[in-house]
Design a protein around this motif. Structure first.
Motif, PDB file in Angstrom:
ATOM      1  N   ASP A  30       0.777  -1.235   0.000  1.00  0.00           N
ATOM      2  CA  ASP A  30       0.000   0.000   0.000  1.00  0.00           C
ATOM      3  C   ASP A  30       0.812   1.290   0.000  1.00  0.00           C
ATOM      4  O   ASP A  30       0.248   2.364   0.025  1.00  0.00           O
ATOM      5  CB  ASP A  30      -0.978   0.007   1.181  1.00  0.00           C
ATOM      6  N   LYS A  31       2.125   1.203  -0.041  1.00  0.00           N
ATOM      7  CA  LYS A  31       2.956   2.411  -0.039  1.00  0.00           C
ATOM      8  C   LYS A  31       3.788   2.469  -1.321  1.00  0.00           C
ATOM      9  O   LYS A  31       4.640   1.611  -1.546  1.00  0.00           O
ATOM     10  CB  LYS A  31       3.905   2.420   1.162  1.00  0.00           C
ATOM     11  N   PRO A  32       3.545   3.481  -2.171  1.00  0.00           N
ATOM     12  CA  PRO A  32       4.365   3.622  -3.385  1.00  0.00           C
ATOM     13  C   PRO A  32       5.807   3.955  -3.023  1.00  0.00           C
ATOM     14  O   PRO A  32       6.083   4.550  -1.987  1.00  0.00           O
ATOM     15  CB  PRO A  32       3.723   4.789  -4.124  1.00  0.00           C
ATOM     16  N   GLY A  33       6.742   3.576  -3.887  1.00  0.00           N
ATOM     17  CA  GLY A  33       8.151   3.907  -3.694  1.00  0.00           C
ATOM     18  C   GLY A  33       9.033   2.674  -3.759  1.00  0.00           C
ATOM     19  O   GLY A  33       8.624   1.605  -4.189  1.00  0.00           O
ATOM     20  N   LYS A  34      10.270   2.867  -3.335  1.00  0.00           N
ATOM     21  CA  LYS A  34      11.249   1.769  -3.349  1.00  0.00           C
ATOM     22  C   LYS A  34      11.139   0.981  -2.050  1.00  0.00           C
ATOM     23  O   LYS A  34      10.998   1.545  -0.974  1.00  0.00           O
ATOM     24  CB  LYS A  34      12.654   2.330  -3.523  1.00  0.00           C
ATOM     25  N   HIS A  35      11.210  -0.326  -2.187  1.00  0.00           N
ATOM     26  CA  HIS A  35      11.079  -1.236  -1.057  1.00  0.00           C
ATOM     27  C   HIS A  35      12.240  -2.219  -1.064  1.00  0.00           C
ATOM     28  O   HIS A  35      12.894  -2.422  -2.080  1.00  0.00           O
ATOM     29  CB  HIS A  35       9.776  -2.023  -1.135  1.00  0.00           C
ATOM     30  N   GLN A  36      12.419  -2.861   0.074  1.00  0.00           N
ATOM     31  CA  GLN A  36      13.457  -3.861   0.207  1.00  0.00           C
ATOM     32  C   GLN A  36      12.862  -5.036   0.983  1.00  0.00           C
ATOM     33  O   GLN A  36      12.194  -4.846   2.003  1.00  0.00           O
ATOM     34  CB  GLN A  36      14.634  -3.258   0.970  1.00  0.00           C
ATOM     35  N   LEU A  37      13.069  -6.218   0.478  1.00  0.00           N
ATOM     36  CA  LEU A  37      12.622  -7.424   1.159  1.00  0.00           C
ATOM     37  C   LEU A  37      13.853  -8.157   1.649  1.00  0.00           C
ATOM     38  O   LEU A  37      14.714  -8.543   0.864  1.00  0.00           O
ATOM     39  CB  LEU A  37      11.804  -8.305   0.221  1.00  0.00           C
ATOM     40  N   ILE A  38      13.951  -8.290   2.967  1.00  0.00           N
ATOM     41  CA  ILE A  38      15.113  -8.940   3.579  1.00  0.00           C
ATOM     42  C   ILE A  38      14.663 -10.298   4.105  1.00  0.00           C
ATOM     43  O   ILE A  38      13.686 -10.393   4.836  1.00  0.00           O
ATOM     44  CB  ILE A  38      15.677  -8.086   4.728  1.00  0.00           C
ATOM     45  N   HIS A  39      15.379 -11.324   3.709  1.00  0.00           N
ATOM     46  CA  HIS A  39      15.067 -12.686   4.137  1.00  0.00           C
ATOM     47  C   HIS A  39      16.230 -13.184   4.990  1.00  0.00           C
ATOM     48  O   HIS A  39      17.378 -13.102   4.594  1.00  0.00           O
ATOM     49  CB  HIS A  39      14.888 -13.584   2.917  1.00  0.00           C
ATOM     50  N   LYS A  40      15.911 -13.700   6.165  1.00  0.00           N
ATOM     51  CA  LYS A  40      16.916 -14.336   7.014  1.00  0.00           C
ATOM     52  C   LYS A  40      16.485 -15.772   7.232  1.00  0.00           C
ATOM     53  O   LYS A  40      15.454 -16.029   7.845  1.00  0.00           O
ATOM     54  CB  LYS A  40      17.036 -13.620   8.359  1.00  0.00           C
ATOM     55  N   LEU A  41      17.270 -16.684   6.706  1.00  0.00           N
ATOM     56  CA  LEU A  41      17.013 -18.103   6.909  1.00  0.00           C
ATOM     57  C   LEU A  41      17.810 -18.537   8.128  1.00  0.00           C
ATOM     58  O   LEU A  41      19.035 -18.435   8.154  1.00  0.00           O
ATOM     59  CB  LEU A  41      17.425 -18.913   5.681  1.00  0.00           C
ATOM     60  N   ASN A  42      17.103 -18.967   9.151  1.00  0.00           N
ATOM     61  CA  ASN A  42      17.735 -19.458  10.371  1.00  0.00           C
ATOM     62  C   ASN A  42      17.715 -20.982  10.315  1.00  0.00           C
ATOM     63  O   ASN A  42      16.655 -21.597  10.378  1.00  0.00           O
ATOM     64  CB  ASN A  42      16.962 -18.971  11.599  1.00  0.00           C
ATOM     65  N   MET A  43      18.919 -21.578  10.152  1.00  0.00           N
ATOM     66  CA  MET A  43      18.980 -23.028   9.993  1.00  0.00           C
ATOM     67  C   MET A  43      20.168 -23.568  10.774  1.00  0.00           C
ATOM     68  O   MET A  43      21.309 -23.110  10.571  1.00  0.00           O
ATOM     69  CB  MET A  43      19.108 -23.383   8.505  1.00  0.00           C
ATOM     70  N   LEU A  44      19.881 -24.473  11.677  1.00  0.00           N
ATOM     71  CA  LEU A  44      20.911 -25.145  12.481  1.00  0.00           C
ATOM     72  C   LEU A  44      21.828 -24.138  13.171  1.00  0.00           C
ATOM     73  O   LEU A  44      23.052 -24.308  13.225  1.00  0.00           O
ATOM     74  CB  LEU A  44      21.730 -26.100  11.608  1.00  0.00           C
ATOM     75  N   GLY A  45      21.244 -23.053  13.673  1.00  0.00           N
ATOM     76  CA  GLY A  45      22.020 -22.061  14.413  1.00  0.00           C
ATOM     77  C   GLY A  45      22.717 -21.025  13.552  1.00  0.00           C
ATOM     78  O   GLY A  45      23.376 -20.134  14.071  1.00  0.00           O
ATOM     79  N   CYS A  46      22.609 -21.136  12.262  1.00  0.00           N
ATOM     80  CA  CYS A  46      23.247 -20.172  11.359  1.00  0.00           C
ATOM     81  C   CYS A  46      22.177 -19.308  10.699  1.00  0.00           C
ATOM     82  O   CYS A  46      21.057 -19.755  10.466  1.00  0.00           O
ATOM     83  CB  CYS A  46      24.055 -20.887  10.276  1.00  0.00           C
ATOM     84  N   VAL A  47      22.545 -18.081  10.381  1.00  0.00           N
ATOM     85  CA  VAL A  47      21.632 -17.162   9.703  1.00  0.00           C
ATOM     86  C   VAL A  47      22.195 -16.864   8.324  1.00  0.00           C
ATOM     87  O   VAL A  47      23.349 -16.475   8.176  1.00  0.00           O
ATOM     88  CB  VAL A  47      21.458 -15.859  10.511  1.00  0.00           C
ATOM     89  N   PHE A  48      21.363 -17.079   7.305  1.00  0.00           N
ATOM     90  CA  PHE A  48      21.740 -16.810   5.926  1.00  0.00           C
ATOM     91  C   PHE A  48      20.878 -15.648   5.423  1.00  0.00           C
ATOM     92  O   PHE A  48      19.703 -15.847   5.125  1.00  0.00           O
ATOM     93  CB  PHE A  48      21.519 -18.052   5.064  1.00  0.00           C
ATOM     94  N   PRO A  49      21.438 -14.431   5.333  1.00  0.00           N
ATOM     95  CA  PRO A  49      20.635 -13.284   4.897  1.00  0.00           C
ATOM     96  C   PRO A  49      20.591 -13.162   3.371  1.00  0.00           C
ATOM     97  O   PRO A  49      21.501 -13.593   2.673  1.00  0.00           O
ATOM     98  CB  PRO A  49      21.360 -12.094   5.512  1.00  0.00           C
TER      99      PRO A  49
END
Length: 181
Positions: free
Chosen positions: A54-73
């Motif tokens: 609902d908001k025009p403009g530039k956006h960023q989608l950040i994904h953090k996969l938390n697997m076996l104690g590690c974070v993969f951004p």
């Protein structure tokens, strides 16, 4: 290589974004953060749906996969386009016998479709009812608008016999309203 895909890079205001992860992560969980100039929202799950954008403009989608104690951004940028307003007119009341002309030629619209199936950029309305259209604006976004047209009759006026008034005399005229005509 991105761990996820979005269905397109440009969205229209009000669209829904669906996320497609390209792998299955049975041992982890996903955290998704949608951020823009207006703030951010965080969601959890493997296939989030952001609805509506609902908001025009530039956006960023950040994904953090938390697997076996590690974070993969992972991050993907995309934009949301504003939707142009058509502004057909406000709902309108006309006197019987008058017509309403609508001119869409100054708007940058494609694929205009009126509720009667016509594709005119100039529309002459001479019948009472609801008129609506959908189109695609200059941003490639679907837009729509409608107007309701109502007709009314002019009252019949009978001023009676001719009168001569002297300076300073007053005459009260009343107009009866006949709603059946």
């Amino acid at each position: 290589n991105s761990l996820f895909f979005i269905d397109k890079n440009t969205y229209c205001k009000g669209d829904t974004m669906r996320i497609d992860t390209n792998q299955v992560y049975s041992l982890g969980y996903s955290e998704w953060t949608l951020s823009n100039d207006f703030g951010s929202k965080t969601y959890f799950g493997k296939h989030p749906v952001f609805n509506p954008l609902d908001k025009p403009g530039k956006h960023q989608l950040i994904h953090k996969l938390n697997m076996l104690g590690c974070v993969f951004p992972d991050t993907i940028a995309f934009s949301v386009k504003s939707v142009d307003d058509i502004f057909l007119n406000k709902d309108t009341i006309l006197c019987k016998g008058n017509e309403l002309d609508i001119d869409l030629s100054t708007l940058l619209l494609d694929n205009i479709i009126w509720n009667d199936g016509s594709t005119d950029i100039f529309k002459n309305i001479s019948s009472e009812g609801k008129y609506s259209l959908t189109a695609v604006d200059a941003n490639g976004c679907k837009v729509s608008d409608s107007i309701f047209l109502t007709y009314t009759f002019l009252p019949e006026i009978d001023a009676g016999n001719e009168l001569i008034l002297c300076d300073g005399q007053k005459l009260l005229l009343t107009v009866p309203i006949n709603k059946e005509t």
